[in-house]
Write a protein that holds these residues in place. Sequence first.
Motif, PDB file in Angstrom:
ATOM      1  N   ASN A   1      -4.528 -24.027  20.958  1.00 42.44           N
ATOM      2  CA  ASN A   1      -3.397 -23.718  20.202  1.00 42.44           C
ATOM      3  C   ASN A   1      -2.909 -24.613  19.301  1.00 42.44           C
ATOM      4  O   ASN A   1      -1.915 -25.214  19.737  1.00 42.44           O
ATOM      5  N   ASP A   2      -3.550 -25.267  18.282  1.00 46.22           N
ATOM      6  CA  ASP A   2      -3.238 -26.254  17.606  1.00 46.22           C
ATOM      7  C   ASP A   2      -3.315 -25.885  16.105  1.00 46.22           C
ATOM      8  O   ASP A   2      -4.386 -25.847  15.497  1.00 46.22           O
ATOM      9  N   PRO A   3      -2.191 -25.418  15.376  1.00 47.54           N
ATOM     10  CA  PRO A   3      -2.270 -25.209  14.048  1.00 47.54           C
ATOM     11  C   PRO A   3      -2.844 -26.206  13.096  1.00 47.54           C
ATOM     12  O   PRO A   3      -3.612 -25.674  12.077  1.00 47.54           O
ATOM     13  N   GLU A   4      -2.710 -27.426  13.242  1.00 48.86           N
ATOM     14  CA  GLU A   4      -3.345 -28.163  12.499  1.00 48.86           C
ATOM     15  C   GLU A   4      -4.906 -28.439  12.452  1.00 48.86           C
ATOM     16  O   GLU A   4      -5.543 -28.317  11.698  1.00 48.86           O
ATOM     17  N   LEU A   5      -5.428 -28.353  13.857  1.00 47.35           N
ATOM     18  CA  LEU A   5      -6.986 -28.251  13.958  1.00 47.35           C
ATOM     19  C   LEU A   5      -7.466 -26.728  13.323  1.00 47.35           C
ATOM     20  O   LEU A   5      -8.402 -26.927  12.683  1.00 47.35           O
ATOM     21  N   LYS A   6      -6.791 -26.067  13.654  1.00 47.90           N
ATOM     22  CA  LYS A   6      -7.249 -24.735  13.123  1.00 47.90           C
ATOM     23  C   LYS A   6      -7.235 -24.705  11.537  1.00 47.90           C
ATOM     24  O   LYS A   6      -8.171 -24.091  10.828  1.00 47.90           O
ATOM     25  N   LYS A   7      -6.213 -25.164  10.975  1.00 52.02           N
ATOM     26  CA  LYS A   7      -6.230 -25.358   9.395  1.00 52.02           C
ATOM     27  C   LYS A   7      -7.266 -26.132   9.029  1.00 52.02           C
ATOM     28  O   LYS A   7      -7.877 -25.676   7.819  1.00 52.02           O
ATOM     29  N   ASP A   8      -7.727 -27.179   9.476  1.00 50.31           N
ATOM     30  CA  ASP A   8      -8.568 -28.323   9.030  1.00 50.31           C
ATOM     31  C   ASP A   8     -10.099 -27.495   9.345  1.00 50.31           C
ATOM     32  O   ASP A   8     -10.905 -27.713   8.044  1.00 50.31           O
ATOM     33  N   LEU A   9     -10.197 -26.841  10.347  1.00 51.01           N
ATOM     34  CA  LEU A   9     -11.556 -25.938  10.438  1.00 51.01           C
ATOM     35  C   LEU A   9     -11.557 -24.908   9.324  1.00 51.01           C
ATOM     36  O   LEU A   9     -12.574 -24.722   8.764  1.00 51.01           O
ATOM     37  N   MET A  10     -10.374 -24.201   9.076  1.00 49.57           N
ATOM     38  CA  MET A  10     -10.388 -22.980   7.997  1.00 49.57           C
ATOM     39  C   MET A  10     -10.939 -23.715   6.779  1.00 49.57           C
ATOM     40  O   MET A  10     -11.365 -23.242   5.746  1.00 49.57           O
ATOM     41  N   TRP A  11     -10.183 -25.044   6.549  1.00 47.49           N
ATOM     42  CA  TRP A  11     -10.461 -25.573   5.365  1.00 47.49           C
ATOM     43  C   TRP A  11     -12.021 -26.180   4.942  1.00 47.49           C
ATOM     44  O   TRP A  11     -12.405 -25.666   4.028  1.00 47.49           O
ATOM     45  N   GLU A  12     -12.446 -26.576   6.376  1.00 49.41           N
ATOM     46  CA  GLU A  12     -14.023 -26.617   5.902  1.00 49.41           C
ATOM     47  C   GLU A  12     -14.796 -25.496   5.960  1.00 49.41           C
ATOM     48  O   GLU A  12     -15.840 -25.468   5.066  1.00 49.41           O
ATOM     49  N   ALA A  13     -14.228 -24.279   6.332  1.00 46.30           N
ATOM     50  CA  ALA A  13     -15.268 -23.203   6.055  1.00 46.30           C
ATOM     51  C   ALA A  13     -14.910 -22.380   5.165  1.00 46.30           C
ATOM     52  O   ALA A  13     -15.441 -21.554   4.581  1.00 46.30           O
ATOM     53  N   HIS A  14     -13.648 -22.717   4.100  1.00 41.78           N
ATOM     54  CA  HIS A  14     -13.336 -21.853   3.103  1.00 41.78           C
ATOM     55  C   HIS A  14     -13.325 -22.753   1.869  1.00 41.78           C
ATOM     56  O   HIS A  14     -13.718 -22.584   0.672  1.00 41.78           O
ATOM     57  N   ASP A  15     -12.810 -23.787   1.998  1.00 42.31           N
ATOM     58  CA  ASP A  15     -12.171 -24.814   0.727  1.00 42.31           C
ATOM     59  C   ASP A  15     -13.165 -25.738   0.269  1.00 42.31           C
ATOM     60  O   ASP A  15     -13.162 -26.258  -0.805  1.00 42.31           O
ATOM     61  N   CYS A  16     -13.919 -26.509   1.303  1.00 42.75           N
ATOM     62  CA  CYS A  16     -14.518 -27.668   0.783  1.00 42.75           C
ATOM     63  C   CYS A  16     -15.575 -27.223  -0.140  1.00 42.75           C
ATOM     64  O   CYS A  16     -16.087 -25.997  -0.243  1.00 42.75           O
ATOM     65  N   LYS A  17     -16.133 -28.324  -0.932  1.00 44.50           N
ATOM     66  CA  LYS A  17     -17.145 -28.058  -2.026  1.00 44.50           C
ATOM     67  C   LYS A  17     -18.313 -27.169  -1.426  1.00 44.50           C
ATOM     68  O   LYS A  17     -18.902 -26.434  -2.094  1.00 44.50           O
ATOM     69  N   LEU A  18     -18.733 -27.323  -0.190  1.00 44.04           N
ATOM     70  CA  LEU A  18     -19.828 -26.499   0.275  1.00 44.04           C
ATOM     71  C   LEU A  18     -19.543 -25.225   0.648  1.00 44.04           C
ATOM     72  O   LEU A  18     -20.482 -24.283   0.694  1.00 44.04           O
ATOM     73  N   ALA A  19     -18.449 -24.994   0.984  1.00 46.50           N
ATOM     74  CA  ALA A  19     -18.051 -23.590   1.408  1.00 46.50           C
ATOM     75  C   ALA A  19     -17.596 -22.735   0.088  1.00 46.50           C
ATOM     76  O   ALA A  19     -18.005 -21.392   0.057  1.00 46.50           O
ATOM     77  N   GLY A  20     -17.050 -23.286  -0.927  1.00 47.89           N
ATOM     78  CA  GLY A  20     -17.094 -22.727  -2.466  1.00 47.89           C
ATOM     79  C   GLY A  20     -16.148 -21.291  -2.267  1.00 47.89           C
ATOM     80  O   GLY A  20     -16.202 -20.443  -3.103  1.00 47.89           O
ATOM     81  N   HIS A  21     -15.098 -21.487  -1.315  1.00 37.19           N
ATOM     82  CA  HIS A  21     -14.084 -20.420  -1.403  1.00 37.19           C
ATOM     83  C   HIS A  21     -14.693 -18.945  -1.353  1.00 37.19           C
ATOM     84  O   HIS A  21     -14.440 -18.040  -2.032  1.00 37.19           O
ATOM     85  N   GLY A  22     -15.555 -18.635  -0.083  1.00 37.32           N
ATOM     86  CA  GLY A  22     -16.345 -17.625  -0.033  1.00 37.32           C
ATOM     87  C   GLY A  22     -15.606 -16.403   0.257  1.00 37.32           C
ATOM     88  O   GLY A  22     -16.376 -15.636   0.679  1.00 37.32           O
ATOM     89  N   GLY A  23     -14.367 -16.421   0.397  1.00 42.01           N
ATOM     90  CA  GLY A  23     -13.626 -15.025   0.902  1.00 42.01           C
ATOM     91  C   GLY A  23     -13.563 -15.213   2.262  1.00 42.01           C
ATOM     92  O   GLY A  23     -13.869 -15.843   3.026  1.00 42.01           O
ATOM     93  N   GLN A  24     -12.784 -13.912   2.663  1.00 41.78           N
ATOM     94  CA  GLN A  24     -12.529 -13.874   4.049  1.00 41.78           C
ATOM     95  C   GLN A  24     -13.690 -13.774   4.947  1.00 41.78           C
ATOM     96  O   GLN A  24     -13.814 -14.387   6.090  1.00 41.78           O
ATOM     97  N   LYS A  25     -14.504 -12.773   4.778  1.00 41.82           N
ATOM     98  CA  LYS A  25     -15.595 -12.423   5.681  1.00 41.82           C
ATOM     99  C   LYS A  25     -16.509 -13.845   5.644  1.00 41.82           C
ATOM    100  O   LYS A  25     -16.971 -14.078   6.925  1.00 41.82           O
ATOM    101  N   ARG A  26     -17.100 -14.536   4.682  1.00 43.76           N
ATOM    102  CA  ARG A  26     -17.699 -15.438   4.657  1.00 43.76           C
ATOM    103  C   ARG A  26     -17.268 -16.567   5.396  1.00 43.76           C
ATOM    104  O   ARG A  26     -17.980 -17.402   6.092  1.00 43.76           O
ATOM    105  N   SER A  27     -15.820 -16.978   5.252  1.00 45.84           N
ATOM    106  CA  SER A  27     -15.099 -17.797   5.992  1.00 45.84           C
ATOM    107  C   SER A  27     -15.294 -17.741   7.252  1.00 45.84           C
ATOM    108  O   SER A  27     -15.252 -18.542   8.079  1.00 45.84           O
ATOM    109  N   TYR A  28     -14.796 -16.512   7.696  1.00 46.56           N
ATOM    110  CA  TYR A  28     -14.909 -16.084   9.112  1.00 46.56           C
ATOM    111  C   TYR A  28     -15.982 -16.182   9.827  1.00 46.56           C
ATOM    112  O   TYR A  28     -16.340 -16.773  10.855  1.00 46.56           O
ATOM    113  N   ASP A  29     -17.024 -15.858   9.154  1.00 44.19           N
ATOM    114  CA  ASP A  29     -18.567 -15.743   9.675  1.00 44.19           C
ATOM    115  C   ASP A  29     -19.008 -17.322   9.857  1.00 44.19           C
ATOM    116  O   ASP A  29     -19.634 -17.694  10.946  1.00 44.19           O
ATOM    117  N   LYS A  30     -18.559 -18.286   9.182  1.00 42.16           N
ATOM    118  CA  LYS A  30     -18.810 -19.410   9.149  1.00 42.16           C
ATOM    119  C   LYS A  30     -18.353 -20.101  10.376  1.00 42.16           C
ATOM    120  O   LYS A  30     -18.740 -20.991  11.210  1.00 42.16           O
TER     121      LYS A  30
END
Length: 105
Positions: free
Chosen positions: A28-57
């Motif tokens: 339960n570390d909000p900053e770590l979770k936020k960093d991981l979600m950024w990697e799965a959603h915001d980074c250039k390789l993730a490309g803002h793929g939406g809820q399902k794609r980000s969750y699946d990653k």
Amino acid sequence: HISGKAAVGLFEVRDNLFYAHGKIYIPNDPELKKDLMWEAHDCKLAGHGGQKRSYDKLHQHYMWPKMKDDVIDYVRTCPTCQLVKAQRVKPAGLLHPMPTPSRPW
């Protein structure tokens, strides 16, 4: 410090990481979770793929309680996604000319 491989309740410990169901368990570390979600959603390789794609990653390698809810909230509040999100409202339709009144009202 735990070295090697050990089982602790529902978790398995390998290389100082807790694993649950074969995935790295995130504490339960909000900053770590936020960093991981950024990697799965915001980074250039993730490309803002939406809820399902980000969750699946994320879910391929990590797990934490209410992960899906956290990802939904994260993507829902993503400023970039809000700017480019497609509108889900039906178009208003074509404009039709109004008849010209024959007398003033």
